[in-house]
Structures are given as C-alpha cells and as structure tokens.
Design a protein around this motif. Structure first.
Motif, PDB file in Angstrom:
ATOM      1  N   LEU A  17       0.828  -1.208   0.000  1.00  0.00           N
ATOM      2  CA  LEU A  17       0.000   0.000   0.000  1.00  0.00           C
ATOM      3  C   LEU A  17       0.857   1.250   0.000  1.00  0.00           C
ATOM      4  CD1 LEU A  17      -2.596   1.594   0.167  1.00  0.00           C
ATOM      5  CD2 LEU A  17      -2.576   1.250   2.652  1.00  0.00           C
ATOM      6  N   ALA A  18       1.903   1.252   0.829  1.00  0.00           N
ATOM      7  CA  ALA A  18       2.771   2.428   0.895  1.00  0.00           C
ATOM      8  C   ALA A  18       3.446   2.677  -0.453  1.00  0.00           C
ATOM      9  CB  ALA A  18       3.817   2.240   1.989  1.00  0.00           C
ATOM     10  N   ILE A  19       3.893   1.604  -1.115  1.00  0.00           N
ATOM     11  CA  ILE A  19       4.520   1.751  -2.432  1.00  0.00           C
ATOM     12  C   ILE A  19       3.507   2.277  -3.447  1.00  0.00           C
ATOM     13  CG2 ILE A  19       5.591   0.482  -4.338  1.00  0.00           C
ATOM     14  CD1 ILE A  19       6.773  -1.404  -2.172  1.00  0.00           C
ATOM     15  N   GLU A  20       2.271   1.776  -3.371  1.00  0.00           N
ATOM     16  CA  GLU A  20       1.222   2.241  -4.282  1.00  0.00           C
ATOM     17  C   GLU A  20       0.964   3.734  -4.098  1.00  0.00           C
ATOM     18  OE1 GLU A  20      -3.603   1.684  -4.688  1.00  0.00           O
ATOM     19  OE2 GLU A  20      -2.415  -0.027  -4.024  1.00  0.00           O
ATOM     20  N   LEU A  21       0.919   4.179  -2.832  1.00  0.00           N
ATOM     21  CA  LEU A  21       0.660   5.590  -2.551  1.00  0.00           C
ATOM     22  C   LEU A  21       1.830   6.465  -3.012  1.00  0.00           C
ATOM     23  CD1 LEU A  21      -0.927   5.207   0.994  1.00  0.00           C
ATOM     24  CD2 LEU A  21      -2.124   5.810  -1.122  1.00  0.00           C
ATOM     25  N   ALA A  22       3.063   5.962  -2.857  1.00  0.00           N
ATOM     26  CA  ALA A  22       4.224   6.718  -3.346  1.00  0.00           C
ATOM     27  C   ALA A  22       4.227   6.773  -4.868  1.00  0.00           C
ATOM     28  CB  ALA A  22       5.509   6.083  -2.821  1.00  0.00           C
ATOM     29  N   ALA A  23       3.864   5.652  -5.500  1.00  0.00           N
ATOM     30  CA  ALA A  23       3.867   5.591  -6.968  1.00  0.00           C
ATOM     31  C   ALA A  23       2.879   6.570  -7.583  1.00  0.00           C
ATOM     32  CB  ALA A  23       3.550   4.169  -7.428  1.00  0.00           C
ATOM     33  N   ALA A  24       1.834   6.917  -6.837  1.00  0.00           N
ATOM     34  CA  ALA A  24       0.849   7.867  -7.356  1.00  0.00           C
ATOM     35  C   ALA A  24       1.477   9.230  -7.633  1.00  0.00           C
ATOM     36  CB  ALA A  24      -0.306   8.010  -6.366  1.00  0.00           C
ATOM     37  N   TRP A  25       2.624   9.516  -6.985  1.00  0.00           N
ATOM     38  CA  TRP A  25       3.285  10.805  -7.187  1.00  0.00           C
ATOM     39  C   TRP A  25       4.083  10.871  -8.481  1.00  0.00           C
ATOM     40  CZ3 TRP A  25       2.316  15.132  -4.670  1.00  0.00           C
ATOM     41  CH2 TRP A  25       1.695  15.057  -3.422  1.00  0.00           C
ATOM     42  N   THR A  26       4.188   9.738  -9.206  1.00  0.00           N
ATOM     43  CA  THR A  26       4.955   9.775 -10.455  1.00  0.00           C
ATOM     44  C   THR A  26       4.306  10.648 -11.517  1.00  0.00           C
ATOM     45  OG1 THR A  26       3.875   7.722 -11.177  1.00  0.00           O
ATOM     46  CG2 THR A  26       6.029   7.520 -10.078  1.00  0.00           C
ATOM     47  N   ALA A  27       3.072  11.033 -11.271  1.00  0.00           N
ATOM     48  CA  ALA A  27       2.423  11.959 -12.220  1.00  0.00           C
ATOM     49  C   ALA A  27       3.118  13.314 -12.242  1.00  0.00           C
ATOM     50  CB  ALA A  27       0.949  12.140 -11.847  1.00  0.00           C
ATOM     51  N   THR A  46      -0.779   9.819   0.614  1.00  0.00           N
ATOM     52  CA  THR A  46      -2.236   9.917   0.612  1.00  0.00           C
ATOM     53  C   THR A  46      -2.771   9.809  -0.804  1.00  0.00           C
ATOM     54  OG1 THR A  46      -2.160  12.330   0.397  1.00  0.00           O
ATOM     55  CG2 THR A  46      -2.214  11.431   2.630  1.00  0.00           C
ATOM     56  N   GLN A  47      -4.063   9.509  -0.886  1.00  0.00           N
ATOM     57  CA  GLN A  47      -4.797   9.560  -2.143  1.00  0.00           C
ATOM     58  C   GLN A  47      -5.977  10.499  -1.953  1.00  0.00           C
ATOM     59  OE1 GLN A  47      -5.938   5.541  -3.100  1.00  0.00           O
ATOM     60  NE2 GLN A  47      -4.083   5.144  -4.240  1.00  0.00           N
ATOM     61  N   PRO A  48      -6.534  11.030  -3.049  1.00  0.00           N
ATOM     62  CA  PRO A  48      -7.723  11.857  -2.905  1.00  0.00           C
ATOM     63  C   PRO A  48      -8.843  11.086  -2.216  1.00  0.00           C
ATOM     64  CG  PRO A  48      -6.829  12.006  -5.124  1.00  0.00           C
ATOM     65  CD  PRO A  48      -6.098  10.899  -4.439  1.00  0.00           C
ATOM     66  N   ALA A  49      -9.680  11.816  -1.499  1.00  0.00           N
ATOM     67  CA  ALA A  49     -10.813  11.186  -0.815  1.00  0.00           C
ATOM     68  C   ALA A  49     -11.634  10.379  -1.803  1.00  0.00           C
ATOM     69  CB  ALA A  49     -11.683  12.252  -0.149  1.00  0.00           C
ATOM     70  N   GLY A  50     -12.061   9.219  -1.363  1.00  0.00           N
ATOM     71  CA  GLY A  50     -12.873   8.366  -2.227  1.00  0.00           C
ATOM     72  C   GLY A  50     -12.055   7.305  -2.921  1.00  0.00           C
ATOM     73  N   GLY A  51     -10.693   7.374  -2.795  1.00  0.00           N
ATOM     74  CA  GLY A  51      -9.854   6.354  -3.395  1.00  0.00           C
ATOM     75  C   GLY A  51      -9.975   5.050  -2.643  1.00  0.00           C
ATOM     76  N   ARG A  52      -9.303   3.999  -3.165  1.00  0.00           N
ATOM     77  CA  ARG A  52      -9.407   2.692  -2.523  1.00  0.00           C
ATOM     78  C   ARG A  52      -8.901   2.775  -1.086  1.00  0.00           C
ATOM     79  NH1 ARG A  52      -6.204  -1.895  -2.019  1.00  0.00           N
ATOM     80  NH2 ARG A  52      -4.466  -0.969  -3.148  1.00  0.00           N
ATOM     81  N   HIS A  53      -7.818   3.523  -0.883  1.00  0.00           N
ATOM     82  CA  HIS A  53      -7.331   3.812   0.460  1.00  0.00           C
ATOM     83  C   HIS A  53      -6.964   5.290   0.469  1.00  0.00           C
ATOM     84  CE1 HIS A  53      -7.115  -0.382   1.597  1.00  0.00           C
ATOM     85  NE2 HIS A  53      -6.389  -0.642   0.531  1.00  0.00           N
ATOM     86  N   GLU A  54      -7.511   6.073   1.367  1.00  0.00           N
ATOM     87  CA  GLU A  54      -7.184   7.487   1.385  1.00  0.00           C
ATOM     88  C   GLU A  54      -5.752   7.725   1.847  1.00  0.00           C
ATOM     89  OE1 GLU A  54     -10.037   9.801   3.432  1.00  0.00           O
ATOM     90  OE2 GLU A  54     -11.709   9.179   2.185  1.00  0.00           O
ATOM     91  N   SER A  55      -5.267   6.909   2.768  1.00  0.00           N
ATOM     92  CA  SER A  55      -3.887   7.082   3.222  1.00  0.00           C
ATOM     93  C   SER A  55      -3.455   5.871   4.023  1.00  0.00           C
ATOM     94  CB  SER A  55      -3.737   8.339   4.084  1.00  0.00           C
ATOM     95  OG  SER A  55      -4.354   8.140   5.338  1.00  0.00           O
ATOM     96  N   LEU A  56      -2.153   5.748   4.147  1.00  0.00           N
ATOM     97  CA  LEU A  56      -1.609   4.687   4.979  1.00  0.00           C
ATOM     98  C   LEU A  56      -2.077   4.863   6.421  1.00  0.00           C
ATOM     99  CD1 LEU A  56       0.335   2.245   4.954  1.00  0.00           C
ATOM    100  CD2 LEU A  56       2.162   3.845   5.559  1.00  0.00           C
ATOM    101  N   ASP A  57      -2.234   6.116   6.830  1.00  0.00           N
ATOM    102  CA  ASP A  57      -2.670   6.385   8.199  1.00  0.00           C
ATOM    103  C   ASP A  57      -4.053   5.806   8.463  1.00  0.00           C
ATOM    104  OD1 ASP A  57      -2.035   7.898  10.733  1.00  0.00           O
ATOM    105  OD2 ASP A  57      -3.991   8.731  10.247  1.00  0.00           O
ATOM    106  N   HIS A  58      -4.917   5.801   7.439  1.00  0.00           N
ATOM    107  CA  HIS A  58      -6.245   5.219   7.601  1.00  0.00           C
ATOM    108  C   HIS A  58      -6.138   3.719   7.906  1.00  0.00           C
ATOM    109  CE1 HIS A  58      -7.631   8.993   6.035  1.00  0.00           C
ATOM    110  NE2 HIS A  58      -8.893   8.630   6.117  1.00  0.00           N
ATOM    111  N   VAL A  59      -5.166   3.063   7.275  1.00  0.00           N
ATOM    112  CA  VAL A  59      -4.977   1.631   7.518  1.00  0.00           C
ATOM    113  C   VAL A  59      -4.504   1.402   8.953  1.00  0.00           C
ATOM    114  CG1 VAL A  59      -3.703  -0.423   6.810  1.00  0.00           C
ATOM    115  CG2 VAL A  59      -4.480   1.222   5.088  1.00  0.00           C
ATOM    116  N   VAL A  60      -3.563   2.232   9.405  1.00  0.00           N
ATOM    117  CA  VAL A  60      -3.081   2.129  10.785  1.00  0.00           C
ATOM    118  C   VAL A  60      -4.231   2.382  11.755  1.00  0.00           C
ATOM    119  CG1 VAL A  60      -1.553   3.144  12.525  1.00  0.00           C
ATOM    120  CG2 VAL A  60      -0.721   2.767  10.193  1.00  0.00           C
ATOM    121  N   GLU A  61      -5.022   3.399  11.475  1.00  0.00           N
ATOM    122  CA  GLU A  61      -6.138   3.734  12.362  1.00  0.00           C
ATOM    123  C   GLU A  61      -7.147   2.596  12.428  1.00  0.00           C
ATOM    124  OE1 GLU A  61      -7.794   5.837  15.225  1.00  0.00           O
ATOM    125  OE2 GLU A  61      -6.019   6.529  14.138  1.00  0.00           O
ATOM    126  N   ALA A  62      -7.393   1.977  11.288  1.00  0.00           N
ATOM    127  CA  ALA A  62      -8.332   0.844  11.277  1.00  0.00           C
ATOM    128  C   ALA A  62      -7.788  -0.314  12.106  1.00  0.00           C
ATOM    129  CB  ALA A  62      -8.584   0.399   9.840  1.00  0.00           C
TER     130      ALA A  62
END
Length: 210
Positions: A17-27, A46-62
């Motif tokens: 997940l962390a790699i996926e979120l970092a890869a989103a910055w390649t744009a 992070t990803q924009p709200a509504g994405g599959r995961h908004e952020s790694l922090d959301h996973v930790v919080e869950a």
C-alpha cells in the motif's frame, strides 16, 4: 531510476500500500524526487478522498480500532524507539501494560517481533508504522517529551552497564559492544542535548566513548 525505485521500496519497508501511494506521485515527480522527499519526510502518502485507500494512516487507524484501549494508548509511545528494542525498554517507556500492549499490536502487525540468540523477544516498528505513531505522539507534546525522557534515562543505564562490562573483560564483550552501538543510545543522547539536560547528555557520551 532503478536505484531510486529500490531505495523507495526499502524506505517504505516493502509495504504494497505504501509503495502504491508513493507511486501515485509519479504523475508529477521523478523516482529520484520521490526518494529525496521520502528520506526527508516531505512526501504525504495519501490519495484523494474516495480512493481505494485514502492514506496509509487510515490503515493504521483501522488496525488500532481492533486492539484493546491500553494497546491503542501505548502505540504512540513506541515512536521513540529507533530500530529494535526489548521488553525492558518498552516497560521503561510505556509502563506496566507494555508487554500486553505489544502482544495486541503484534497480532495486528503494527509491531514486528523476533527472538534473539538467547530466545528473548526483540520488537520493532516498520518505519512507515513508526511515522504514524510519531504523528500521534506529536499531537501530545507534553507526553512526547516525558516519553523521550524516559527513553533517554533507560538507555543511559543500558550504556552504563554495557560500558562496565567492556571495562571488566580482557577480550571485550560482543553483547556489550552491540548495546553501546544501539541507535537508541544515539537518539537518547540527541534528546538530552536538545532538551537541555547536560548531565544526562554527558553521562551518555561518557559511556559511548568507552
């Protein structure tokens, strides 16, 4: 860019997940730019709200939502540790509930556990998880300072005992040397200096110089 990509994956502990979120910055960022910003803690995962995961922090919080209150309360304090630590160190920083809390957090993969050569447990947080714990601890600055002070005092004692063992052996003590090179001792020294505790800083420096 392959070296930068490999460095990014290592710094994110290989977490998909962390790699996926970092890869989103390649744009907008090259792999080398992503690497530099991650190393400087300047890249929000992070990803924009509504994405599959908004952020790694959301996973930790869950995950924290699935552990008992004592473990949830203890989690931020673990951010003060650099690399591995044992249950004595956790007890010094977290308090009497440290071991049950570590058991609960390990069950949710928020803490990694291994056994050392003597069969004793060694704990650590992946750097991505530690960053999430640090963020939570920084919301409570007074508690953060107290946790860092307890950490520094504990590792000053660890350094003192290790230095004494080295001085009392003719051929050195590998375990004592390992204790003195523990990154937590350097963290303890840096805190003592920044917190204006010269006596504590001097004691740690003295043991480190053994």
């Amino acid at each position: 860019d392959l070296a930068a990509i490999a460095s990014v994956c290592r710094s994110l502990d290989g977490l998909p997940l962390a790699i996926e979120l970092a890869a989103a910055w390649t744009a907008v960022l090259s792999p080398r730019a992503i690497e530099r910003r991650l190393l400087d803690s300047r890249l929000p995962l992070t990803q924009p709200a509504g994405g599959r995961h908004e952020s790694l922090d959301h996973v930790v919080e869950a995950s924290l939502g699935l552990v008992d209150p004592a473990a949830r309360s203890s989690f931020p304090y673990l951010a003060v540790f650099a690399g591995e630590f044992d249950d004595d160190a956790a007890l010094a920083v977290v308090g009497a509930e440290a071991l049950p809390a570590l058991r609960s957090l390990a069950a949710m993969s928020l803490v990694q556990v291994r056994a050392d050569s003597a069969g004793e447990p060694r704990f650590r947080l992946l750097e991505t998880i530690r960053a999430a714990a640090r963020e939570r601890l920084e919301r409570r600055p007074d508690e953060a300072r107290q946790a860092e002070l307890r950490h520094a005092r504990h590792f000053e004692r660890v350094a003192e005992r290790a230095a004494e063992r080295l001085r009392s052996t003719t051929f050195g003590d590998p375990r004592a040397f390992a204790d003195l090179t523990d990154p937590n001792i350097q963290v303890a020294y840096d805190f003592a200096v920044s917190a204006g505790a010269p006596g504590l800083a001097l004691a740690i420096a003295t043991w480190m110089a053994t």
